[in-house]
Scaffold this active site. Structure first.
Site, PDB file in Angstrom:
ATOM      1  N   SER A 230       0.666  -1.021   0.084  1.00  0.00           N
ATOM      2  CA  SER A 230      -0.093  -0.145  -0.016  1.00  0.00           C
ATOM      3  C   SER A 230       0.867   1.136  -0.088  1.00  0.00           C
ATOM      4  O   SER A 230       1.988   1.199   0.552  1.00  0.00           O
ATOM      5  CB  SER A 230      -0.663   0.053   1.269  1.00  0.00           C
ATOM      6  N   PRO A 231       0.473   2.323  -0.729  1.00  0.00           N
ATOM      7  CA  PRO A 231       1.098   3.315  -0.658  1.00  0.00           C
ATOM      8  C   PRO A 231       1.523   4.250   0.638  1.00  0.00           C
ATOM      9  O   PRO A 231       0.404   3.948   1.660  1.00  0.00           O
ATOM     10  CB  PRO A 231       0.431   4.467  -1.480  1.00  0.00           C
TER      11      PRO A 231
ATOM     12  N   GLN B 212       1.118   6.648  -6.442  1.00  0.00           N
ATOM     13  CA  GLN B 212      -0.156   7.357  -5.989  1.00  0.00           C
ATOM     14  C   GLN B 212       0.172   8.812  -6.138  1.00  0.00           C
ATOM     15  O   GLN B 212       1.052   9.156  -5.726  1.00  0.00           O
ATOM     16  CB  GLN B 212      -0.290   6.863  -4.894  1.00  0.00           C
TER      17      GLN B 212
ATOM     18  N   ARG C 101       1.373  -1.234   7.091  1.00  0.00           N
ATOM     19  CA  ARG C 101       2.168  -1.339   8.369  1.00  0.00           C
ATOM     20  C   ARG C 101       2.858  -2.937   8.406  1.00  0.00           C
ATOM     21  O   ARG C 101       4.080  -3.113   8.780  1.00  0.00           O
ATOM     22  CB  ARG C 101       1.468  -0.958   9.506  1.00  0.00           C
TER      23      ARG C 101
ATOM     24  N   ARG D  25      -7.892   5.528  -5.305  1.00  0.00           N
ATOM     25  CA  ARG D  25      -8.020   5.237  -3.800  1.00  0.00           C
ATOM     26  C   ARG D  25      -9.333   6.221  -3.239  1.00  0.00           C
ATOM     27  O   ARG D  25      -9.124   7.570  -3.548  1.00  0.00           O
ATOM     28  CB  ARG D  25      -6.818   5.388  -3.294  1.00  0.00           C
TER      29      ARG D  25
ATOM     30  N   CYS E 193       3.571   7.045   2.851  1.00  0.00           N
ATOM     31  CA  CYS E 193       4.535   8.425   2.866  1.00  0.00           C
ATOM     32  C   CYS E 193       5.643   7.975   3.890  1.00  0.00           C
ATOM     33  O   CYS E 193       5.645   7.247   4.733  1.00  0.00           O
ATOM     34  CB  CYS E 193       3.890   9.501   3.632  1.00  0.00           C
TER      35      CYS E 193
ATOM     36  N   ALA F 216       1.996   8.665  -1.704  1.00  0.00           N
ATOM     37  CA  ALA F 216       1.302   9.954  -2.242  1.00  0.00           C
ATOM     38  C   ALA F 216       2.223  10.874  -2.568  1.00  0.00           C
ATOM     39  O   ALA F 216       3.044  11.302  -1.943  1.00  0.00           O
ATOM     40  CB  ALA F 216       0.289  10.433  -1.052  1.00  0.00           C
TER      41      ALA F 216
ATOM     42  N   TYR G  79      -7.906  14.170   1.851  1.00  0.00           N
ATOM     43  CA  TYR G  79      -7.002  14.907   0.882  1.00  0.00           C
ATOM     44  C   TYR G  79      -7.841  15.543  -0.242  1.00  0.00           C
ATOM     45  O   TYR G  79      -9.126  15.315  -0.243  1.00  0.00           O
ATOM     46  CB  TYR G  79      -5.898  14.160   0.331  1.00  0.00           C
TER      47      TYR G  79
HETATM   48  C1  FMN Z   1       3.626   5.278   7.389  1.00  0.00           C
HETATM   49  C2  FMN Z   1       2.229   5.510   6.690  1.00  0.00           C
HETATM   50  C3  FMN Z   1       2.118   6.099   5.537  1.00  0.00           C
HETATM   51  C4  FMN Z   1       1.107   6.116   4.699  1.00  0.00           C
HETATM   52  N1  FMN Z   1       0.854   6.851   3.506  1.00  0.00           N
HETATM   53  C5  FMN Z   1      -0.150   6.826   2.795  1.00  0.00           C
HETATM   54  C6  FMN Z   1       0.031   7.215   1.571  1.00  0.00           C
HETATM   55  O1  FMN Z   1       0.968   7.826   0.991  1.00  0.00           O
HETATM   56  N2  FMN Z   1      -1.064   7.235   0.919  1.00  0.00           N
HETATM   57  C7  FMN Z   1      -2.362   6.432   1.120  1.00  0.00           C
HETATM   58  O2  FMN Z   1      -3.203   6.199   0.419  1.00  0.00           O
HETATM   59  N3  FMN Z   1      -2.234   5.920   2.341  1.00  0.00           N
HETATM   60  C8  FMN Z   1      -1.243   5.890   3.207  1.00  0.00           C
HETATM   61  N4  FMN Z   1      -1.230   5.207   4.346  1.00  0.00           N
HETATM   62  C9  FMN Z   1      -2.305   4.539   4.545  1.00  0.00           C
HETATM   63  C10 FMN Z   1      -1.924   2.979   4.287  1.00  0.00           C
HETATM   64  O3  FMN Z   1      -1.581   2.870   2.776  1.00  0.00           O
HETATM   65  C11 FMN Z   1      -3.232   1.965   4.559  1.00  0.00           C
HETATM   66  O4  FMN Z   1      -4.138   2.435   3.919  1.00  0.00           O
HETATM   67  C12 FMN Z   1      -3.556   2.008   5.985  1.00  0.00           C
HETATM   68  O5  FMN Z   1      -2.302   2.119   6.944  1.00  0.00           O
HETATM   69  C13 FMN Z   1      -3.999   0.743   6.529  1.00  0.00           C
HETATM   70  O6  FMN Z   1      -3.350  -0.429   6.145  1.00  0.00           O
HETATM   71  P1  FMN Z   1      -2.583  -1.327   7.291  1.00  0.00           P
HETATM   72  O7  FMN Z   1      -3.416  -1.612   8.505  1.00  0.00           O
HETATM   73  O8  FMN Z   1      -2.198  -2.450   6.556  1.00  0.00           O
HETATM   74  O9  FMN Z   1      -1.500  -0.405   7.694  1.00  0.00           O
HETATM   75  C14 FMN Z   1      -0.005   5.274   5.205  1.00  0.00           C
HETATM   76  C15 FMN Z   1       0.006   4.525   6.370  1.00  0.00           C
HETATM   77  C16 FMN Z   1       1.253   4.621   7.037  1.00  0.00           C
HETATM   78  C17 FMN Z   1       1.412   3.696   8.143  1.00  0.00           C
END
Ligand code: FMN
Length: 361
Positions: A29-30, A106, A331, A237, A32, A64, A189
């Site tokens: 997943s994307p 993304q 994560r 998304r 940051c 992102a 956003y």
């Molecule tokens: C460090 C970090 C950075 C993230 N950056 C983005 C991002 O750039 N774009 C986005 O759509 N979601 C972002 N997310 C959300 C994740 O892509 C994901 O949707 C969210 O963490 C839930 O998934 P998980 O339970 O597997 O962590 C970020 C999450 C984390 C933990």
């Protein structure tokens, strides 16, 4: 290679969308990394993303990436607003591809949530003296909490400019060698701020009715699809719900997905929330899967699910049960870049390791 048409797809079945084939249904997943300077990717991004391709994922999506400087969440976020951003991203896309994953990116504009400090510095809005900048949004309403800045309501000319920024960024992503493009319309956003009635109080053609609130995303998607080649997948998304009775609902997401599909979108990546700080969300493993499932069946479009998925069996069941086509992990991929290899072992599949690691996997 299994045939998707004659057997029930599972987590390790390949997936072909347009001319691109994911070797399995697992995506990074994307995320940051808040580690860029002036939007330019560096060795951190190269190692972070490259190692997750080596780990066996089918799809690796770059974080992102701001289509304009003021569209970055933080000063450390990646950008694609200039030619200087292309080459370091191209290096990453090339490596990811060389190790069998599809390289995705993304592209995003953070709207009223832009100009924030790095999370490890607290994540609050930055003042001009701290290097912050003016934020823009559909309406002049602050997010709240640590994000206190009141954004300036965008003029129609600015709306068109941002749309053009997305098109230019999509072209640069193509030049950089990405084969999967995702528009970020989730998590509160800019696009999401236009979609949600909680954040969009405009009275012009971009606010009010569902048709008006979806206009910017649809117009942008149409314009991006013109420059993003027919043979490559385009994903969006969304936050499938605002988790508020007076906000955006899953039914809106299904209706939006139908419209986006007609504009050439191939996959809806279904996340949720992030529009307002006070939403009540019950988080548990796979809690967002029902959104992907409803959009998939309601709009007849491929979906990705994300959120609290850590167990291989859960990820595999999601695909087997037809709830989503792709399972994204965030994560858990930070904890374990080799999650796909570990999941394969747990589920009785064999992943082909990189030659260098063949004696260990
Ligand atoms: C460090 C970090 C950075 C993230 N950056 C983005 C991002 O750039 N774009 C986005 O759509 N979601 C972002 N997310 C959300 C994740 O892509 C994901 O949707 C969210 O963490 C839930 O998934 P998980 O339970 O597997 O962590 C970020 C999450 C984390 C933990």
């Amino acid at each position: 290679m299994e045939n998707n048409l004659t057997s029930t797809p599972h987590l390790f079945s390949p997936l072909t969308i347009r001319s691109v084939t994911l070797r399995n249904r697992i995506g990074v997943s994307p995320m940051c990394q808040y580690s860029a300077t002036d939007g330019v990717a560096n060795d951190w991004h190269y190692v972070h993303l490259g190692s997750r391709a080596v780990g066996g994922a089918g799809l690796v999506i770059v974080e992102a990436t701001g289509v304009a400087p003021e569209g970055r969440i933080t000063p450390g976020c990646l950008g694609l607003w200039g030619e200087q951003h292309i080459e370091p991203l191209a290096r990453i896309a090339k490596f990811v591809k060389a190790h069998g994953a599809v390289a995705g990116i993304q592209i995003a504009h953070a709207g009223r949530k832009a100009s924030a400090d790095l999370p490890w510095n607290g994540g609050a809005h930055l003042s001009a003296a701290q290097g912050g900048w003016e934020t823009i949004a559909p309406s002049a309403i602050a997010f709240g909490g640590e994000l206190t800045k009141v954004p300036r309501a965008m003029t129609e000319a600015e709306i068109v400019r941002v749309q053009n920024d997305f098109v230019a960024a999509a072209k640069r992503a193509l030049t950089a060698g990405f084969e999967w493009l995702e528009l970020h319309a989730a998590h509160g956003y800019l696009f999401n701020e236009f979609l949600s009635p909680l954040t969009n109080q405009r009275t012009d053609k971009y606010g009010g009715s569902f048709e008006n609130r979806t206009r910017l995303l649809l117009d942008t998607t149409r314009a991006v699809r013109k420059v993003w080649p027919d043979h490559l997948p385009l994903a969006v998304r969304i936050s499938a719900t605002d988790w508020r009775e007076d906000g955006w609902q899953i039914e809106d997401s299904i209706a939006l997905a139908k419209l986006l599909k007609a504009e050439g979108v191939d996959l809806m990546d279904c996340s949720s929330g992030g529009v307002v700080p006070d939403a009540k969300i019950t988080v548990k493993p796979g809690y967002q899967v029902p959104f992907a499932e409803k959009v998939r069946h309601g709009a007849g479009i491929a979906t990705a699910t994300v959120g609290f998925i850590t167990e291989p069996k859960l990820a595999d069941d999601i695909v087997r049960n037809g709830q989503a086509d792709v399972v994204l992990l965030a994560r858990q991929m930070l904890v374990d870049p080799y999650w796909p290899a570990h999941a394969a072992k747990a589920l009785g599949h064999k992943l082909t390791p990189p030659n260098q690691y063949a004696r260990a996997w």
